[in-house]
Enzyme design. Structure first.
Site, PDB file in Angstrom:
ATOM      1  N   LYS A  65      -3.094  86.680 -57.640  1.00 57.14           N
ATOM      2  CA  LYS A  65      -3.314  87.756 -56.673  1.00 57.14           C
ATOM      3  C   LYS A  65      -4.537  88.603 -57.044  1.00 57.14           C
ATOM      4  CE  LYS A  65       0.926  89.386 -57.171  1.00 57.14           C
ATOM      5  NZ  LYS A  65       1.491  88.373 -58.109  1.00 57.14           N
ATOM      6  N   THR A  66      -4.606  89.008 -58.307  1.00 57.18           N
ATOM      7  CA  THR A  66      -5.756  89.812 -58.756  1.00 57.18           C
ATOM      8  C   THR A  66      -7.033  88.995 -58.708  1.00 57.18           C
ATOM      9  OG1 THR A  66      -4.322  91.102 -60.220  1.00 57.18           O
ATOM     10  CG2 THR A  66      -6.685  91.180 -60.663  1.00 57.18           C
ATOM     11  N   ASP A 110      -2.462  97.132 -57.236  1.00 54.45           N
ATOM     12  CA  ASP A 110      -1.447  96.224 -57.754  1.00 54.45           C
ATOM     13  C   ASP A 110      -0.079  96.917 -57.714  1.00 54.45           C
ATOM     14  OD1 ASP A 110      -0.466  93.896 -58.797  1.00 54.45           O
ATOM     15  OD2 ASP A 110      -1.134  94.260 -60.850  1.00 54.45           O
ATOM     16  N   THR A 159       5.080  91.821 -55.898  1.00 55.91           N
ATOM     17  CA  THR A 159       6.071  90.787 -56.186  1.00 55.91           C
ATOM     18  C   THR A 159       7.335  91.031 -55.368  1.00 55.91           C
ATOM     19  OG1 THR A 159       6.905  92.100 -58.043  1.00 55.91           O
ATOM     20  CG2 THR A 159       5.226  90.449 -58.543  1.00 55.91           C
ATOM     21  N   ARG A 218      -1.349  81.924 -65.380  1.00 58.99           N
ATOM     22  CA  ARG A 218      -1.450  82.925 -66.450  1.00 58.99           C
ATOM     23  C   ARG A 218      -0.738  82.447 -67.714  1.00 58.99           C
ATOM     24  NH1 ARG A 218       0.751  88.581 -64.838  1.00 58.99           N
ATOM     25  NH2 ARG A 218      -1.184  88.628 -63.625  1.00 58.99           N
TER      26      ARG A 218
END
Length: 332
Positions: A65-66, A110, A159, A218
């Site tokens: 997402k980032t 975020d 999320t 990640r």
């Protein structure tokens, strides 16, 4: 078991994280349908010389997402301001963020579901008509001033989309739901990342890392950084499958991709609650973790692989989950 020294990790990890991020949509592996739609939105905005429409990214932690927010700003050649929602405590903080953005700039928030309702309401008009209202003065002499904002793009990441109010969610022009990555996509991501890190892993090692990464880039990159530490200490860029498994064991990731807390959840269900059912808050209290951490980070994977179940009375360990921890305990 002996742990890796961490004297060099703290200094180089932020730079490594940045280096491992894709810088364009063409470099970004996976999420093909979302990439196609983003490409359409970005190119149309460029042709019209407008700011990109507001975007909400939904998905589990670590799936990009980032990274996609940074790519959008890069593709638009725009300024980007990044902040986590819990850091925005007052309306003045949000107003300063909105009024300080450049024309066609990007604001990335975020954990946007953690904004207070009053801050959400400020964003309603900002997203709808590009303005915000503030109250100047107090009492009878107070006035409501309307401030026009430059054209900008808000990108939110969450999320837990259900925690966003419907009026707020509806003001985003594009809502993209990112999913976990396939095994084949994870292999490609690991191959790309290992080259950036200067590693030369065998396909068997890459396959093993992909298998244990839970479909989350990640996590794969985190594993690769620990393998990089191992390789640097040995002054040898080649390690075999056995050594790769040794590093994975050292950092506590088992053959099903479970880490220490995953297994602790399963052992707690088995040993303290006779397999369940047990409520989320009770489970979180015993584990000394927040309910949100368990529900948004750990539970989805355990549910996906069938190791736990949610029932009307709480969480229950399944026969699959029980067999796994019994086997893990025996192997130890």
């Amino acid at each position: 078991m002996k742990k890796f020294p961490n004297f060099s990790i703290v200094q180089r990890e932020p730079a490594l994280d940045n280096a491992l991020r894709p810088k364009s949509l063409s470099e970004f592996i996976g999420q093909e349908r979302i990439k196609e739609r983003l490409s359409l939105i970005i190119n149309a905005a460029k042709k019209r010389e407008e700011a990109i429409d507001h975007i909400l990214f939904v998905g589990p932690p670590g799936v990009g997402k980032t990274t996609l927010a940074l790519i959008i700003a890069e593709e638009q050649n725009a300024q980007i301001k990044m902040i986590s929602a819990p850091a925005i405590q007052k309306s003045g903080d949000l107003i300063a963020l909105l009024t300080g953005i450049e024309e066609k700039g990007v604001i990335f928030i975020d954990e946007i579901h953690r904004l207070s309702p009053s801050l959400e309401e400020i964003l309603y008009s900002a997203l709808e008509d590009g303005s915000i209202s503030i109250v100047a003065g107090k009492g009878p002499g107070g006035r409501v001033l309307s401030l026009k904002l430059p054209p900008f793009t808000l990108i939110g990441a969450t999320t837990r989309p259900a925690l966003l109010s419907t009026p707020f969610r509806d003001r985003f022009g594009f809502i993209a739901t990112l999913d976990f990555y396939t095994h084949e996509e994870m292999v490609k991501i690991i191959e790309r990342s290992q080259k950036i890190l200067g590693l030369n892993l065998s396909y068997e090692s890459i396959y093993e890392i992909a298998k244990r990464s839970r479909g989350v880039p990640r996590i794969a990159n985190r594993i690769l950084k620990r393998i990089k530490d191992y390789v640097d200490l040995r002054d040898n860029e080649n390690i075999d499958l056995a050594e790769t498994k040794k590093v994975l064991e050292l950092i506590g990731i088992d053959e099903n991709g479970l880490d220490e807390l995953d297994r602790k959840i399963l052992f707690t269900l088995k040993d303290k609650f006779s397999g369940g059912p047990v409520g989320l808050k009770t489970l979180a209290a015993v584990l000394n973790e927040s309910p949100e951490t368990i529900e948004s980070i750990y539970e989805p994977y355990l549910l996906r692989i069938g190791f736990i179940q949610r029932t009307s009375r709480g969480r229950v360990i399944t026969p699959l989950g029980l067999a796994h921890i019994m086997r893990y305990h025996h192997d130890q």
